[in-house]
Design a protein around this motif. Structure first.
Motif, PDB file in Angstrom:
ATOM      1  N   LYS A  16      39.475  33.864  34.018  1.00  0.00           N
ATOM      2  CA  LYS A  16      39.301  35.155  34.981  1.00  0.00           C
ATOM      3  C   LYS A  16      39.372  36.298  33.911  1.00  0.00           C
ATOM      4  CE  LYS A  16      39.021  34.137  39.146  1.00  0.00           C
ATOM      5  NZ  LYS A  16      37.494  33.815  39.494  1.00  0.00           N
ATOM      6  N   ASN A  17      40.376  36.133  32.836  1.00  0.00           N
ATOM      7  CA  ASN A  17      40.483  37.324  31.869  1.00  0.00           C
ATOM      8  C   ASN A  17      39.179  37.570  31.404  1.00  0.00           C
ATOM      9  OD1 ASN A  17      43.005  38.206  32.709  1.00  0.00           O
ATOM     10  ND2 ASN A  17      43.764  36.673  31.478  1.00  0.00           N
ATOM     11  N   ARG A  20      36.442  38.942  33.478  1.00  0.00           N
ATOM     12  CA  ARG A  20      36.615  40.464  33.440  1.00  0.00           C
ATOM     13  C   ARG A  20      36.423  41.107  32.386  1.00  0.00           C
ATOM     14  NH1 ARG A  20      41.848  39.664  35.440  1.00  0.00           N
ATOM     15  NH2 ARG A  20      41.440  38.243  37.352  1.00  0.00           N
ATOM     16  N   LYS A  21      36.698  40.805  31.382  1.00  0.00           N
ATOM     17  CA  LYS A  21      36.203  41.279  30.003  1.00  0.00           C
ATOM     18  C   LYS A  21      34.929  41.516  29.691  1.00  0.00           C
ATOM     19  CE  LYS A  21      37.841  41.260  24.982  1.00  0.00           C
ATOM     20  NZ  LYS A  21      38.507  40.301  24.067  1.00  0.00           N
ATOM     21  N   ASN A  24      33.374  44.087  32.249  1.00  0.00           N
ATOM     22  CA  ASN A  24      33.848  45.481  31.825  1.00  0.00           C
ATOM     23  C   ASN A  24      33.229  46.017  30.813  1.00  0.00           C
ATOM     24  OD1 ASN A  24      35.412  45.942  34.328  1.00  0.00           O
ATOM     25  ND2 ASN A  24      37.009  44.783  33.478  1.00  0.00           N
ATOM     26  N   GLU A  46      32.116  38.899  40.151  1.00  0.00           N
ATOM     27  CA  GLU A  46      32.531  40.265  39.638  1.00  0.00           C
ATOM     28  C   GLU A  46      31.913  41.214  39.332  1.00  0.00           C
ATOM     29  OE1 GLU A  46      36.037  40.433  38.733  1.00  0.00           O
ATOM     30  OE2 GLU A  46      36.230  38.737  39.958  1.00  0.00           O
ATOM     31  N   LYS A  49      31.390  42.908  42.660  1.00  0.00           N
ATOM     32  CA  LYS A  49      32.565  43.934  42.846  1.00  0.00           C
ATOM     33  C   LYS A  49      32.431  45.288  42.255  1.00  0.00           C
ATOM     34  CE  LYS A  49      36.137  40.262  43.069  1.00  0.00           C
ATOM     35  NZ  LYS A  49      37.116  39.628  42.392  1.00  0.00           N
ATOM     36  N   LYS A  50      31.569  45.485  41.377  1.00  0.00           N
ATOM     37  CA  LYS A  50      31.312  46.610  40.711  1.00  0.00           C
ATOM     38  C   LYS A  50      30.244  47.324  41.438  1.00  0.00           C
ATOM     39  CE  LYS A  50      34.045  46.018  37.139  1.00  0.00           C
ATOM     40  NZ  LYS A  50      35.240  46.624  36.906  1.00  0.00           N
TER      41      LYS A  50
END
Ligand code: SAH
Length: 261
Positions: A16-17, A20-21, A24, A46, A49-50
């Motif tokens: 997950k990290n 997300r990285k 982002n 993900e 979600k943005k």
């Protein structure tokens, strides 16, 4: 996760990290996103979600395609295409304010990159490119002159892309675990104002020509395509160099002269 097809380079992200990285790295809100090879939708969830304006997914695996289609059937700004990215007309699909993203199938990732580098319109409609490669390939793309990683792919990539950032991703972040470490690279399109190569295929042709004689001094090779006057007009060219010691800018210049003939 019930299966993974090796032939389709399926290594699904589970960390997950890292997901997300990747997501982002740039702002995705209101952008038109193109995701290549979405798999089970690890990145896709993900991305959504943005709140992007539109999300286009190209997935070759028919069972994953069906799964994605069902999963996102309630979201109206998601389009899923069941196609091979190498056959797909990607350039026409891409609108202004686009971002291309993909944890790529490793067996064809250099072909995917080259397909994008060959776009007819440049600057293209996309603003950023975020790709996950095998680390070794990533290093070849970013290879600087002179180094072992410097070559055709780095020359071609640096003509059209500006490298912005990168990070490594451990094999433990995937299921099934790949054999090698991965690398995420963020690029934006580059416009080389000082050079006017008419057709990017000619830059490929020139670099293929030189690098297929990797050990030979360029002296011999260059005389086969340019005359003495043309060769003299290339500033800073040392004729006793090997292909890997010649700066990308020199290859751009050689291509320009080649095209003018
Ligand atoms: N993005 C997902 C999956 C990555 S694995 C994740 O990070 O978990 C690579 C994905 O690309 C797989 O879903 C695979 O089926 C798909 N794929 C492989 N070859 C493809 C091709 N030629 N065109 C489009 N998608 C392809």
């Amino acid at each position: 996760m019930s299966y993974a097809k090796k032939s389709l380079g399926q290594n699904f992200l589970i960390d997950k990290n890292i997901i997300r990285k990747i997501i982002n790295l740039v702002k995705l809100e209101k952008k038109n996103i193109i995701e290549i090879g979405a798999g089970h939708g690890a990145l896709t969830d993900e991305i959504l979600k943005k709140k992007p304006n539109l999300l286009n997914i190209i997935e070759k695996d028919v069972s994953l395609y069906k799964k994605l289609k069902l999963k996102y059937s309630n979201i109206k700004n998601v389009r899923v295409y069941n196609d091979d990215i190498l056959d797909f007309d990607l350039e026409s699909l891409i609108k202004k304010n686009s971002i291309i993203i993909g944890n790529l199938p490793y067996n064809i990732s250099s072909q995917i990159l080259v397909k994008i580098l060959r776009f007819k319109k440049w600057p293209p409609n996309f603003e950023n490119l975020i790709f996950m490669f095998q680390k070794e390939l990533g290093e070849k793309i970013l290879g600087i002159c002179p180094s072992v990683n410097y070559g055709r792919l780095s020359i071609l990539s640096s003509y059209r892309l500006k490298f912005l950032s990168k990070f490594l991703v451990s094999k433990n972040c995937f299921y099934p675990k790949p054999k090698v470490t991965s690398m995420v690279i963020l690029f934006k399109p580059e416009i080389k104002k000082l050079y006017k190569i008419e057709n990017i295929l000619n830059l490929e042709k020139i670099t293929n020509f030189f690098f297929s004689n990797k050990r030979k001094m360029v002296n011999k090779t260059i005389k086969k395509i340019l005359n003495e006057r043309e060769i003299k007009s290339i500033s800073g060219l040392r004729l006793n160099s090997r292909p890997s010691e010649i700066m990308p800018e020199t290859y751009y210049k050689i291509t320009e002269l080649f095209e003018k003939k």
